[in-house]
Scaffold this active site. Structure first.
Site, PDB file in Angstrom:
ATOM      1  N   MET A   2       8.296   4.819   5.519  1.00 15.73           N
ATOM      2  CA  MET A   2       8.524   3.444   5.081  1.00 15.73           C
ATOM      3  C   MET A   2       9.795   3.329   4.252  1.00 15.73           C
ATOM      4  SD  MET A   2       6.255   1.870   6.654  1.00 15.73           S
ATOM      5  CE  MET A   2       6.721   0.271   6.022  1.00 15.73           C
ATOM      6  N   GLU A   3      10.109   4.356   3.493  1.00 12.78           N
ATOM      7  CA  GLU A   3      11.322   4.346   2.683  1.00 12.78           C
ATOM      8  C   GLU A   3      12.566   4.364   3.567  1.00 12.78           C
ATOM      9  OE1 GLU A   3       7.980   5.145   0.136  1.00 12.78           O
ATOM     10  OE2 GLU A   3       8.528   5.991   2.082  1.00 12.78           O
ATOM     11  N   MET A   5       0.800  -1.227   0.000  1.00  8.33           N
ATOM     12  CA  MET A   5       0.000   0.000   0.000  1.00  8.33           C
ATOM     13  C   MET A   5       0.833   1.279   0.000  1.00  8.33           C
ATOM     14  SD  MET A   5      -3.006  -0.995  -0.339  1.00  8.33           S
ATOM     15  CE  MET A   5      -3.066  -2.720  -0.783  1.00  8.33           C
ATOM     16  N   CYS A   6       2.142   1.169  -0.165  1.00 11.03           N
ATOM     17  CA  CYS A   6       2.993   2.363  -0.254  1.00 11.03           C
ATOM     18  C   CYS A   6       2.831   3.007  -1.626  1.00 11.03           C
ATOM     19  CB  CYS A   6       4.458   1.989  -0.059  1.00 11.03           C
ATOM     20  SG  CYS A   6       4.922   1.785   1.646  1.00 11.03           S
ATOM     21  N   HIS A   7       2.800   4.322  -1.620  1.00 12.65           N
ATOM     22  CA  HIS A   7       2.734   5.062  -2.874  1.00 12.65           C
ATOM     23  C   HIS A   7       4.121   5.100  -3.516  1.00 12.65           C
ATOM     24  CE1 HIS A   7      -0.765   6.650  -0.680  1.00 12.65           C
ATOM     25  NE2 HIS A   7      -1.275   6.879  -1.876  1.00 12.65           N
ATOM     26  N   ASP A  55      24.295 -10.619   4.608  1.00  8.41           N
ATOM     27  CA  ASP A  55      24.567 -11.436   3.428  1.00  8.41           C
ATOM     28  C   ASP A  55      26.062 -11.497   3.107  1.00  8.41           C
ATOM     29  OD1 ASP A  55      23.866 -12.935   1.006  1.00  8.41           O
ATOM     30  OD2 ASP A  55      24.478 -11.114  -0.036  1.00  8.41           O
TER      31      ASP A  55
END
Length: 161
Positions: free
Chosen positions: A113-114, A75-77, A128
């Site tokens: 969120m970014e 749901m992130c733009h 990793d």
């Protein structure tokens, strides 16, 4: 059901409509840590990891992740980010690196969120690149530290608690 902005009046998931929101300068700062063995910490710090410069690779991965957040979080733009930076702060006594991301844009929705995604992917990249030395590394404390802009205003995490 309308208390949640990602749900319509029938409880169906939707992307929030930000069409009527004004453009404002929005900034988000997120932080996290990755803990590791003393030997792994030294290899990263001294740039002796066989796969290359771990922190510079993680920095690139974090910036790339910030730009791709809408592809990962449903749901992130999709956003036209104007600034993304990822930095690392060694905490030798803990055998850890603190990771901090700052993301900025002028737009209709925030970049929290970014910033969180940038920190997460930077930490995963470190894991990793070093897992052959240390599978016991721990990624933790990923959190929003500060955000500014938009209707909800300025937020700064209380670090006293």
């Amino acid at each position: 059901m309308t208390d949640f902005t990602h749900l319509d009046d029938k409880g169906r998931v939707r992307m929030v409509d930000v069409s009527d929101k004004p453009d404002t300068l929005r900034t988000a700062v997120a932080r996290g840590k990755i803990f590791m063995s003393p030997e792994t910490f030294e290899k990263i710090r001294d740039r002796t990891v066989k796969k290359g410069n771990v922190l510079e690779t993680a920095r690139i991965a974090g910036v790339m992740a910030a730009k791709k957040t809408a592809d990962l979080i449903p749901m992130c733009h999709p956003l036209n980010i104007t600034h993304a930076a990822v930095d690392f702060f060694p905490e030798e006594s803990l055998h850890a690196f603190r990771i901090e991301a700052v993301v900025r844009l002028t737009g209709q929705t925030g970049v929290e969120m970014e910033a969180l995604t940038a920190v997460s992917v930077a930490a995963l990249t470190i894991y990793d690149m070093c897992k052959s030395y240390d599978r016991g590394m721990t990624i933790s404390d990923i959190q929003l530290v500060e955000k500014s802009g938009g209707k909800s205003g300025h937020f700064v995490r209380d670090t006293a608690g």
